[in-house]
Design a protein around this motif. Structure first.
Motif, PDB file in Angstrom:
ATOM      1  N   VAL A  60     -40.207 -32.389 -33.849  1.00 49.53           N
ATOM      2  CA  VAL A  60     -40.950 -31.211 -34.115  1.00 49.53           C
ATOM      3  C   VAL A  60     -41.696 -31.426 -35.586  1.00 49.53           C
ATOM      4  N   VAL A  61     -41.010 -31.259 -36.454  1.00 51.76           N
ATOM      5  CA  VAL A  61     -41.255 -31.512 -37.940  1.00 51.76           C
ATOM      6  C   VAL A  61     -41.550 -33.074 -38.128  1.00 51.76           C
ATOM      7  N   ARG A  62     -42.471 -33.509 -38.389  1.00 51.80           N
ATOM      8  CA  ARG A  62     -42.520 -34.930 -38.438  1.00 51.80           C
ATOM      9  C   ARG A  62     -43.215 -35.561 -39.809  1.00 51.80           C
ATOM     10  N   VAL A  63     -42.644 -36.695 -40.400  1.00 50.82           N
ATOM     11  CA  VAL A  63     -43.406 -37.409 -41.512  1.00 50.82           C
ATOM     12  C   VAL A  63     -44.829 -37.985 -41.347  1.00 50.82           C
ATOM     13  N   PHE A  64     -45.543 -37.549 -41.794  1.00 50.75           N
ATOM     14  CA  PHE A  64     -46.928 -38.283 -41.605  1.00 50.75           C
ATOM     15  C   PHE A  64     -47.321 -39.018 -42.784  1.00 50.75           C
ATOM     16  N   TYR A  65     -46.706 -38.898 -43.869  1.00 51.57           N
ATOM     17  CA  TYR A  65     -46.964 -39.952 -45.202  1.00 51.57           C
ATOM     18  C   TYR A  65     -45.792 -39.978 -45.998  1.00 51.57           C
ATOM     19  N   THR A  66     -45.544 -41.212 -46.527  1.00 53.09           N
ATOM     20  CA  THR A  66     -44.476 -41.457 -47.488  1.00 53.09           C
ATOM     21  C   THR A  66     -44.995 -42.237 -48.644  1.00 53.09           C
ATOM     22  N   THR A  67     -44.728 -41.542 -49.806  1.00 54.37           N
ATOM     23  CA  THR A  67     -45.130 -42.259 -51.053  1.00 54.37           C
ATOM     24  C   THR A  67     -44.835 -43.590 -51.648  1.00 54.37           C
ATOM     25  N   PRO A  68     -45.411 -44.269 -52.298  1.00 56.06           N
ATOM     26  CA  PRO A  68     -44.926 -45.424 -52.969  1.00 56.06           C
ATOM     27  C   PRO A  68     -43.677 -45.096 -53.791  1.00 56.06           C
ATOM     28  N   GLY A  69     -42.843 -46.045 -54.151  1.00 54.83           N
ATOM     29  CA  GLY A  69     -41.812 -45.644 -54.979  1.00 54.83           C
ATOM     30  C   GLY A  69     -42.138 -45.283 -56.421  1.00 54.83           C
ATOM     31  N   TYR A  70     -41.055 -44.468 -56.972  1.00 51.76           N
ATOM     32  CA  TYR A  70     -41.477 -44.248 -58.453  1.00 51.76           C
ATOM     33  C   TYR A  70     -39.924 -43.883 -59.025  1.00 51.76           C
ATOM     34  N   CYS A  71     -39.734 -43.949 -60.348  1.00 50.38           N
ATOM     35  CA  CYS A  71     -38.336 -43.445 -60.810  1.00 50.38           C
ATOM     36  C   CYS A  71     -38.262 -41.974 -60.869  1.00 50.38           C
ATOM     37  N   ASP A  72     -37.166 -41.640 -60.523  1.00 49.53           N
ATOM     38  CA  ASP A  72     -36.989 -40.128 -60.599  1.00 49.53           C
ATOM     39  C   ASP A  72     -35.418 -39.455 -61.028  1.00 49.53           C
ATOM     40  N   TYR A  73     -34.723 -38.903 -60.330  1.00 50.45           N
ATOM     41  CA  TYR A  73     -33.581 -38.453 -60.876  1.00 50.45           C
ATOM     42  C   TYR A  73     -32.650 -39.081 -61.935  1.00 50.45           C
ATOM     43  N   ASN A  74     -31.962 -38.202 -62.680  1.00 47.58           N
ATOM     44  CA  ASN A  74     -31.120 -38.829 -63.674  1.00 47.58           C
ATOM     45  C   ASN A  74     -29.924 -37.866 -64.170  1.00 47.58           C
ATOM     46  N   TRP A  75     -28.979 -38.390 -64.776  1.00 49.26           N
ATOM     47  CA  TRP A  75     -27.871 -37.375 -65.441  1.00 49.26           C
ATOM     48  C   TRP A  75     -28.211 -37.546 -66.968  1.00 49.26           C
ATOM     49  N   SER A  76     -28.449 -36.597 -67.681  1.00 50.01           N
ATOM     50  CA  SER A  76     -29.011 -36.626 -69.020  1.00 50.01           C
ATOM     51  C   SER A  76     -28.095 -35.717 -69.874  1.00 50.01           C
ATOM     52  N   VAL A  77     -27.837 -36.321 -71.361  1.00 48.64           N
ATOM     53  CA  VAL A  77     -27.325 -35.531 -72.305  1.00 48.64           C
ATOM     54  C   VAL A  77     -28.114 -35.392 -73.583  1.00 48.64           C
ATOM     55  N   ARG A  78     -27.615 -34.575 -74.455  1.00 50.34           N
ATOM     56  CA  ARG A  78     -28.397 -34.465 -75.694  1.00 50.34           C
ATOM     57  C   ARG A  78     -28.148 -35.783 -76.593  1.00 50.34           C
ATOM     58  N   SER A  79     -28.868 -36.008 -77.609  1.00 49.56           N
ATOM     59  CA  SER A  79     -28.378 -37.191 -78.412  1.00 49.56           C
ATOM     60  C   SER A  79     -27.278 -36.888 -79.471  1.00 49.56           C
ATOM     61  N   ASP A  80     -26.988 -35.501 -79.618  1.00 49.98           N
ATOM     62  CA  ASP A  80     -26.291 -35.425 -80.452  1.00 49.98           C
ATOM     63  C   ASP A  80     -24.734 -35.203 -79.826  1.00 49.98           C
ATOM     64  N   MET A  81     -24.495 -35.708 -78.665  1.00 51.88           N
ATOM     65  CA  MET A  81     -23.256 -35.778 -78.180  1.00 51.88           C
ATOM     66  C   MET A  81     -22.382 -36.832 -78.855  1.00 51.88           C
ATOM     67  N   ASN A  82     -21.089 -36.505 -78.838  1.00 55.84           N
ATOM     68  CA  ASN A  82     -20.220 -37.589 -79.706  1.00 55.84           C
ATOM     69  C   ASN A  82     -20.441 -38.880 -78.770  1.00 55.84           C
ATOM     70  N   PRO A  83     -20.710 -40.111 -79.715  1.00 55.73           N
ATOM     71  CA  PRO A  83     -21.056 -41.260 -79.121  1.00 55.73           C
ATOM     72  C   PRO A  83     -19.794 -41.566 -78.190  1.00 55.73           C
ATOM     73  N   ALA A  84     -18.632 -41.437 -78.305  1.00 54.30           N
ATOM     74  CA  ALA A  84     -17.470 -41.973 -77.770  1.00 54.30           C
ATOM     75  C   ALA A  84     -17.296 -41.347 -76.304  1.00 54.30           C
ATOM     76  N   LEU A  85     -17.638 -39.924 -76.314  1.00 52.39           N
ATOM     77  CA  LEU A  85     -17.572 -39.308 -75.229  1.00 52.39           C
ATOM     78  C   LEU A  85     -18.856 -39.587 -74.208  1.00 52.39           C
ATOM     79  N   ARG A  86     -20.011 -39.776 -74.982  1.00 54.65           N
ATOM     80  CA  ARG A  86     -21.009 -40.450 -74.124  1.00 54.65           C
ATOM     81  C   ARG A  86     -20.799 -41.769 -73.376  1.00 54.65           C
TER      82      ARG A  86
END
Length: 280
Positions: A203-229
């Protein structure tokens, strides 16, 4: 005992016990809060064991809150979409670091869906009612908008009405319920809903799928302790499908595995956002 030694001993006696370190985690609300909590719980337990710290997941009300929480030191680790990462990185002056992404996020895609038999191409959307996800969503707004513009369909002038559902599953519900003629969402959520029988793909159908692109990630702040990162990054990279417990975590994250990532991977997202007028 010297006066200094006595003072030091007194200070140590009355000093409060060292507070347990807490890793504060959140994610952009691209699905229902209950679903985000369900997906994260096993991953959170795994990270606690790997890092030796308490892991606390706090849902946020919107995409902007995820960005603000990380930038204002209220969150330590956030699951961003590509566009939300770009927004956070630009806002912070380059002080947000993406550490890992799913293998699938290297070439992520969006799908356009409809129940209208007259809609079979992006050009057919002219004059129709259409639903994006959240305004700051990469796969639910930015990239679908970019591909519409590339197909010479201006969402702001060529569509009858634009709605923002707020989340991918809500977009499917809007299309299935006839509130809009068509919509766009990320392919991962679409495939999950179809597999779970929560949407009838006949009933609900896909009629167009985009080309690939870079998306999700897990991010931190640059001031996180380097050892913990480093330990945090290694924990994600160590998840292995050959281990049943790890496989269960990866399945909830809809991931084959996690791989390292870097800010440069999202340069095309930033260009698309600026070209679409969504990033000033």
């Amino acid at each position: 005992m010297s006066l200094f030694g006595l003072l030091l001993a007194t200070m140590m006696f009355f000093a409060p016990a060292h507070a347990q370190q807490v890793l504060r985690v959140s994610a952009i609300p691209d699905e229902a809060p209950t679903e985000l909590q369900r997906k994260f719980k096993p991953l959170g337990s795994y990270l606690e064991k790997k890092l030796g710290v308490q892991v606390e997941f706090t849902p946020v009300t919107n995409y902007a809150a995820a960005v603000e929480g990380l930038l204002n030191n209220k969150l330590d680790l956030v699951w961003f979409g590509g566009f939300t990462f770009v927004q956070a990185n630009v806002r912070s002056g380059g002080k947000v670091i993406p550490i890992v992404q799913r293998e699938e996020d290297q070439k992520f895609r969006s799908v356009f869906i409809t129940t209208d038999k007259s809609i079979n191409a992006l050009a057919d959307l002219k004059g129709k009612n259409f639903a994006f996800g959240a305004e700051s969503s990469t796969s639910g707004h930015l990239m679908p908008r970019s591909y519409l513009l590339a197909a010479k369909v201006n969402p702001d002038t060529d569509l009858k009405r634009i709605a923002f559902s707020g989340a991918h599953d809500a977009t499917v519900a809007a299309v299935a319920g006839g509130k809009v003629d068509a919509g766009a969402l990320n392919i991962s959520v679409w495939e999950k809903l179809v597999a779970e029988g929560k949407v009838d793909s006949k009933v609900v159908r896909v009629f167009y799928t985009t080309p690939g692109y870079c998306d999700y990630n897990w991010s931190v702040r640059s001031d996180m302790n380097p050892a913990l990162r480093a330990k945090l990054t290694d924990a994600f990279l160590s998840l292995n499908r050959s281990n049943p417990e790890d496989a269960a975590i990866l399945d909830l994250q809809r991931a084959t595995r996690f791989i390292p990532t870097k800010p440069e991977n999202y340069a095309a997202i930033e260009v698309a956002a600026r070209n679409a007028g969504l990033l000033k």
